[in-house]
Design an enzyme around this catalytic site. Sequence first.
Site, PDB file in Angstrom:
ATOM      1  N   HIS A  40      -0.550   4.257  -2.720  1.00 37.92           N
ATOM      2  CA  HIS A  40       0.455   4.171  -1.657  1.00 37.92           C
ATOM      3  C   HIS A  40       0.328   2.848  -0.899  1.00 37.92           C
ATOM      4  CE1 HIS A  40       2.983   5.972   1.632  1.00 37.92           C
ATOM      5  NE2 HIS A  40       2.347   5.025   2.320  1.00 37.92           N
ATOM      6  N   GLU A  41      -0.865   2.570  -0.415  1.00 39.02           N
ATOM      7  CA  GLU A  41      -1.053   1.334   0.357  1.00 39.02           C
ATOM      8  C   GLU A  41      -0.882   0.099  -0.520  1.00 39.02           C
ATOM      9  OE1 GLU A  41      -0.905   1.665   3.383  1.00 39.02           O
ATOM     10  OE2 GLU A  41      -1.356   3.803   3.473  1.00 39.02           O
ATOM     11  N   HIS A  65       2.711  -0.833  -0.639  1.00 37.78           N
ATOM     12  CA  HIS A  65       3.083  -1.664   0.515  1.00 37.78           C
ATOM     13  C   HIS A  65       2.644  -3.113   0.286  1.00 37.78           C
ATOM     14  CE1 HIS A  65       4.636   1.275   3.288  1.00 37.78           C
ATOM     15  NE2 HIS A  65       3.509   1.971   3.371  1.00 37.78           N
ATOM     16  N   HIS A  80       4.903  -5.100  -1.848  1.00 40.41           N
ATOM     17  CA  HIS A  80       6.086  -5.482  -1.074  1.00 40.41           C
ATOM     18  C   HIS A  80       5.805  -6.780  -0.312  1.00 40.41           C
ATOM     19  CE1 HIS A  80       9.593  -3.597   1.486  1.00 40.41           C
ATOM     20  NE2 HIS A  80       9.987  -4.643   0.783  1.00 40.41           N
TER      21      HIS A  80
END
Length: 687
Positions: A475-476, A479, A482
Amino acid sequence: MNEQSTKRINPFFEPYNTPHDAAPFDRIRLEDYEEAFMEGIRRDNEQIEKTINNPEKPTFNNTIINIDDDTEGYYDLLDRVSTVFFNLLSAETNDEMDALAQKMQPILTQHANDVRLNEKLFERVKYVHRHHGKLTPEEKMLLDNCYDGFVRSGALLDKEGKDKLRQLTEEASMLSLQFSQNLLKENKAYTLHITDAAQLDGLPDTAIEAAAAEAKAQDKEGWVFTLDFPSYSPFMTYSTQRELRKEMYMAKNTECIHDNDCNNLEICKRIINLRREIAQLLGFKTYADYVLKNRMAGNVRSVYKLLNDLIDAYKPAAKKEREELKTIAKTSDALEPWDVSFYSHRLKLKKYNLDAEMLRPYFQLEKVIDGVFGLANKLYGITFKENKDIPVYHPDVKAYEVFDKDGSYLAVFYADFHPRKGKQGGAWMTQYQGQFIDKKGENVRPHVSVVMNLTKPTPEKPALLTLGEVETFLHEFGHSLHGMFANTRFESLSGTNVWWDFVELPSQFMENYSVEKDFLRTFAFHYQTGEPLPDELIRRIVKSRNFMAATACLRQVSFGLLDMAYYTQKDEFTDDIIPFEKKAWKKAILGKQLPDTCMTVQFSHIMAGGYAAGYYSYKWAEVLDADAFSVFKKRGIFDQATAQSFRDNVLSKGGTENPMTLYKRFRGSEPTIDALLKRNGIKRQTK
């Protein structure tokens, strides 16, 4: 050599002279921060004076660029020091840092207000907004954001209104800081110290070894358990000692409601009212209306529609899950909250013969890192190389250089894995430098960081993760991709600088890989034997993917309902927080609610983070991520052409265009809830 020539220079005041100009954590001292903050404010003010006194007609280049860009002849000192200081305030703080934050926060808030409420500066911005010439879409977005930022910060208010807004925002920023500091202190204050080995019954070896290591670190005999997730979660899941589970649960869920200096009840109430007053001063009925004006959801009605649709779709399945738990617990009564994880584990064992501890030996942290980096390589062709010459702020942190598929330098990536005394709980991505194109045309690449609280290594074993922790890492890392792929002209539009209900798409998208056999096959090997994760275990992982999925969905929805209940207040909020909380989320709660526990006082996302009136974003983005991953499932989960399209149309574009425009460019259409319902087993898959 004279004294002047040997005087130490504040490292924030000169080029860092580190690989890729990375922050020189090894040279920064506590006293450097305040000096750099004050000099940064002075330079900001100097640049603003230069801009507003420019005799030339306001233009995009001489006004908007000057506000947004690095200042003429300087790097942006204030941004540089603020980034390091506030990131470390979450990841590696101490009493001295906390005290300095208390001192600097009102000064920094006052400065931000001075900029946004500067009438001469706003007049120039307003002129450009009304009279600009031809602009690129990205320039137009920057201009609109700049103008809107001034308006939303009170630029159209009269003097009395501006003075009132200053007072409200300064108080709100201080209370949010106090909220976070109180929560960290409360979290670290509690330990469960066990000296009787019989009270370890049911706990796996990994939890016992970690507790022994924690006890040793605290110079205590026996075993110490903490409220940090890698310690708390296994205890609640495996311990047969019901009274100790109750003690741990109550310690966790009564943080910041005790009669001491860390009580957050009145702080939360005041934060809610301050935000309501700010919104109403700016012409909005509620704080939620103020926030949602710049969100994909658009309005309160759309948020409640999403939350209520999810309740309607998931609640019947969640009720069945609850009944299954009661059956295995052999009770017809409501389960106590400290029993839920314990019996969920037993039910999962019964249904799927699967247990997090069965998987741990195959999820050695070093191998998981290889797997996550390898996934990025398979999808996007990028590679990671640890560089020990890049300074880090703690020995737990690893620093990597990231290279694009053509071999060119792409980013610096920091990974901070384990809990420790001065670190907030949870997991997050942040950055120490954003991406932008400078005045010389150079593409300044980002320095991104993921901060987590994963299982620590022990003297007996390396760090062995649960599948849930692997998912958190993914999940992290989503990010961070991105951030790393950012490729825009302006830093304020790059990377994760997107509308809040779009920012979770890249992160939640990556979570999908955690249960994909072809991905698990790339890194999941037993840490002792080197044997791959058996097919049978993978089959059980995939089969159990939706175990308690409806319950998990309602839990997230309940947080969204609570958030909206606070921030749709039109009148002064005077209710007692604890009973208000119980009522606000009741529609999504199936279990027993205890009158003396409270989530709100620990709810950093909506009290001290950026999710106030925006917690629904996780479910909003989940609709997007399920829809996006369905494309990969159809074309191949490692399909590079699809990944390139995702990178080009979503990950690299930041906030340069409306997020739905970006998403439709990748997907070809707007998303529907169908993919999410199918993934969670709520809606049957069609052949």
